[in-house]
Motif scaffolding. Structure first.
Motif, PDB file in Angstrom:
ATOM      1  N   ARG A 115      13.052  29.068  11.125  1.00  0.00           N
ATOM      2  CA  ARG A 115      12.022  28.149  11.612  1.00  0.00           C
ATOM      3  C   ARG A 115      12.289  26.739  10.516  1.00  0.00           C
ATOM      4  N   ARG A 116      11.899  25.652  10.859  1.00  0.00           N
ATOM      5  CA  ARG A 116      12.107  24.628  10.172  1.00  0.00           C
ATOM      6  C   ARG A 116      10.997  24.650   9.103  1.00  0.00           C
ATOM      7  N   GLY A 117      11.364  24.255   7.794  1.00  0.00           N
ATOM      8  CA  GLY A 117      10.354  24.317   6.723  1.00  0.00           C
ATOM      9  C   GLY A 117      10.291  25.913   6.121  1.00  0.00           C
ATOM     10  N   VAL A 118      10.916  26.820   6.493  1.00  0.00           N
ATOM     11  CA  VAL A 118      10.813  28.252   6.033  1.00  0.00           C
ATOM     12  C   VAL A 118      11.324  28.118   4.588  1.00  0.00           C
ATOM     13  N   LEU A 119      10.735  28.811   3.809  1.00  0.00           N
ATOM     14  CA  LEU A 119      11.261  29.174   2.342  1.00  0.00           C
ATOM     15  C   LEU A 119      12.245  30.329   2.483  1.00  0.00           C
ATOM     16  N   TYR A 120      13.548  30.100   1.762  1.00  0.00           N
ATOM     17  CA  TYR A 120      14.292  31.005   1.970  1.00  0.00           C
ATOM     18  C   TYR A 120      14.891  31.634   0.510  1.00  0.00           C
ATOM     19  N   ALA A 121      14.227  32.502  -0.056  1.00  0.00           N
ATOM     20  CA  ALA A 121      14.494  32.691  -1.516  1.00  0.00           C
ATOM     21  C   ALA A 121      15.568  33.813  -1.690  1.00  0.00           C
ATOM     22  N   ILE A 143      10.951  36.471 -12.640  1.00  0.00           N
ATOM     23  CA  ILE A 143      11.887  35.771 -11.814  1.00  0.00           C
ATOM     24  C   ILE A 143      11.907  34.183 -11.951  1.00  0.00           C
ATOM     25  N   LEU A 144      13.144  33.677 -12.411  1.00  0.00           N
ATOM     26  CA  LEU A 144      13.372  32.480 -12.337  1.00  0.00           C
ATOM     27  C   LEU A 144      13.680  31.649 -11.152  1.00  0.00           C
ATOM     28  N   ALA A 145      13.253  30.572 -10.794  1.00  0.00           N
ATOM     29  CA  ALA A 145      13.497  30.090  -9.405  1.00  0.00           C
ATOM     30  C   ALA A 145      13.903  28.614  -9.718  1.00  0.00           C
ATOM     31  N   ALA A 154       7.105  29.674  -6.146  1.00  0.00           N
ATOM     32  CA  ALA A 154       6.400  30.354  -7.390  1.00  0.00           C
ATOM     33  C   ALA A 154       4.895  30.351  -7.094  1.00  0.00           C
ATOM     34  N   ALA A 155       4.574  29.230  -6.401  1.00  0.00           N
ATOM     35  CA  ALA A 155       2.867  29.201  -6.156  1.00  0.00           C
ATOM     36  C   ALA A 155       2.421  30.304  -5.219  1.00  0.00           C
ATOM     37  N   LEU A 156       3.389  30.406  -4.128  1.00  0.00           N
ATOM     38  CA  LEU A 156       3.039  31.224  -3.122  1.00  0.00           C
ATOM     39  C   LEU A 156       3.339  32.618  -3.453  1.00  0.00           C
ATOM     40  N   ALA A 157       4.470  32.938  -4.192  1.00  0.00           N
ATOM     41  CA  ALA A 157       4.692  34.232  -4.831  1.00  0.00           C
ATOM     42  C   ALA A 157       3.741  34.785  -5.695  1.00  0.00           C
ATOM     43  N   GLY A 158       3.215  33.770  -6.679  1.00  0.00           N
ATOM     44  CA  GLY A 158       2.408  34.186  -7.832  1.00  0.00           C
ATOM     45  C   GLY A 158       0.960  34.699  -6.968  1.00  0.00           C
ATOM     46  N   GLY A 159       0.488  33.893  -5.863  1.00  0.00           N
ATOM     47  CA  GLY A 159      -0.439  34.319  -5.251  1.00  0.00           C
ATOM     48  C   GLY A 159      -0.659  35.908  -4.595  1.00  0.00           C
ATOM     49  N   LEU A 160       0.737  36.310  -4.634  1.00  0.00           N
ATOM     50  CA  LEU A 160       0.941  37.664  -4.069  1.00  0.00           C
ATOM     51  C   LEU A 160       1.057  38.817  -5.116  1.00  0.00           C
ATOM     52  N   THR A 181       8.852  32.015 -12.107  1.00  0.00           N
ATOM     53  CA  THR A 181       8.676  30.723 -13.101  1.00  0.00           C
ATOM     54  C   THR A 181       9.944  29.675 -12.597  1.00  0.00           C
ATOM     55  N   PRO A 182       9.493  28.412 -12.032  1.00  0.00           N
ATOM     56  CA  PRO A 182      10.097  27.437 -11.685  1.00  0.00           C
ATOM     57  C   PRO A 182      10.966  26.592 -12.482  1.00  0.00           C
ATOM     58  N   ILE A 183      12.033  26.473 -12.538  1.00  0.00           N
ATOM     59  CA  ILE A 183      12.789  25.778 -13.616  1.00  0.00           C
ATOM     60  C   ILE A 183      13.345  24.421 -12.783  1.00  0.00           C
ATOM     61  N   GLY A 184      12.946  23.968 -11.417  1.00  0.00           N
ATOM     62  CA  GLY A 184      13.677  22.808 -10.787  1.00  0.00           C
ATOM     63  C   GLY A 184      14.960  22.832 -10.636  1.00  0.00           C
TER      64      GLY A 184
END
Length: 264
Positions: A80-86, A128-130, A139-145, A150-153
């Motif tokens: 889907r458009r907008g899906v997060l693919y980690a 996990i570094l992202a 990171a926000a979504l995964a943290g809620g789970l 940790t996002p590093i940009g």
């Protein structure tokens, strides 16, 4: 807010831990070609990649690094458009950038995830570094789970670079310990050397690390001769000396090029 629909690609050691940790928290579908479809407690193993990713808000790929691109290519038509693919596989930075180039044209937000500790020991809370433009959102979504991201940009590949630099150190140390302890055992000094090893490692601090670098620069020629003698000793013991020979070559190269700059 409704729980995000999650697709998990890969059901090996890491995939099983993540599946168990996420089960019951989100609608979860897991795909791995090595496993037949069926219902598990809190999630479903599905028969096809498309069955897992088609309606997903988040795809978490924990395939092997060798399978990362093929998993992305198989997912591409169904995302889907907008899906997060980690992608949490272990791959080179260039591999992660190629995956982003493959998936971003169809509207996927690709996040490069680097798992920084053994997952079986810490489960869902494994650090996990992202990296990537949407690393903070993941990171926000995964943290809620219950995940520890940790996002590093930066861009996809930046997290992978940090993980692989750590691998050069930690896996290299592991190989050195194996070779040295094996030689100590053959020399009848296994117990003594083990105590010496533990004492050396546990007493290490920044000053010790600085000495490792500066000493190699100041005493490179002498240390090359020392490691050549160590190589001959391992040969006489019948112990493979891959790491010792590599150490000799590296120290010899340092006599010509110098040691890396120590950060201020």
């Amino acid at each position: 807010m409704d729980a995000p629909r999650v697709a998990l690609l890969g059901y090996g050691e890491v995939g099983r831990v993540l599946a168990v940790g996420l089960a019951g928290k989100v609608p979860l579908r897991v795909y791995d070609p090595a496993y037949p479809p069926g219902d598990a407690e809190g999630f479903a193993l599905v028969a096809r990649n498309a069955d897992a990713v088609r309606e997903a808000d988040v795809v978490i790929a924990v395939t092997t690094g060798a399978d990362s691109r093929s998993a992305g290519a198989e997912s591409r038509p169904h995302l889907r458009r907008g899906v997060l693919y980690a992608d949490l596989s272990t791959g080179a930075p260039g591999d992660k950038r190629q995956l982003a180039e493959l998936l971003e044209p169809v509207g996927a937000a690709v996040v490069d995830g680097a798992i920084m500790a053994p997952v079986p020991l810490r489960g869902l809370a494994t650090p996990i570094l992202a990296s990537g433009p949407e690393a903070e959102r993941f990171a926000a979504l995964a943290g809620g789970l219950g995940m520890s991201v940790t996002p590093i940009g930066g861009v996809p590949g930046d997290a992978a670079a940090r993980k692989l630099l750590r691998s050069v150190l930690v896996k290299g140390l592991s190989a050195l310990v194996i070779e040295a302890q094996r030689a100590a055992g053959e020399a009848g000094l296994g117990e003594w050397f083990w105590g010496h090893l533990v004492e050396t490692v546990t007493s290490a601090d920044e000053e010790f690390v600085v000495r490792l670098l500066q000493g190699a620069g100041q005493h490179g020629v002498r240390r090359v001769h020392e490691m050549e003698a160590a190589t001959r000793m391992l040969e006489s013991l019948g112990v493979p000396h891959t790491m010792t020979s590599a150490t000799t070559a590296t120290l010899d190269e340092v006599t010509r090029t110098g040691v890396p700059t120590i950060p201020s």
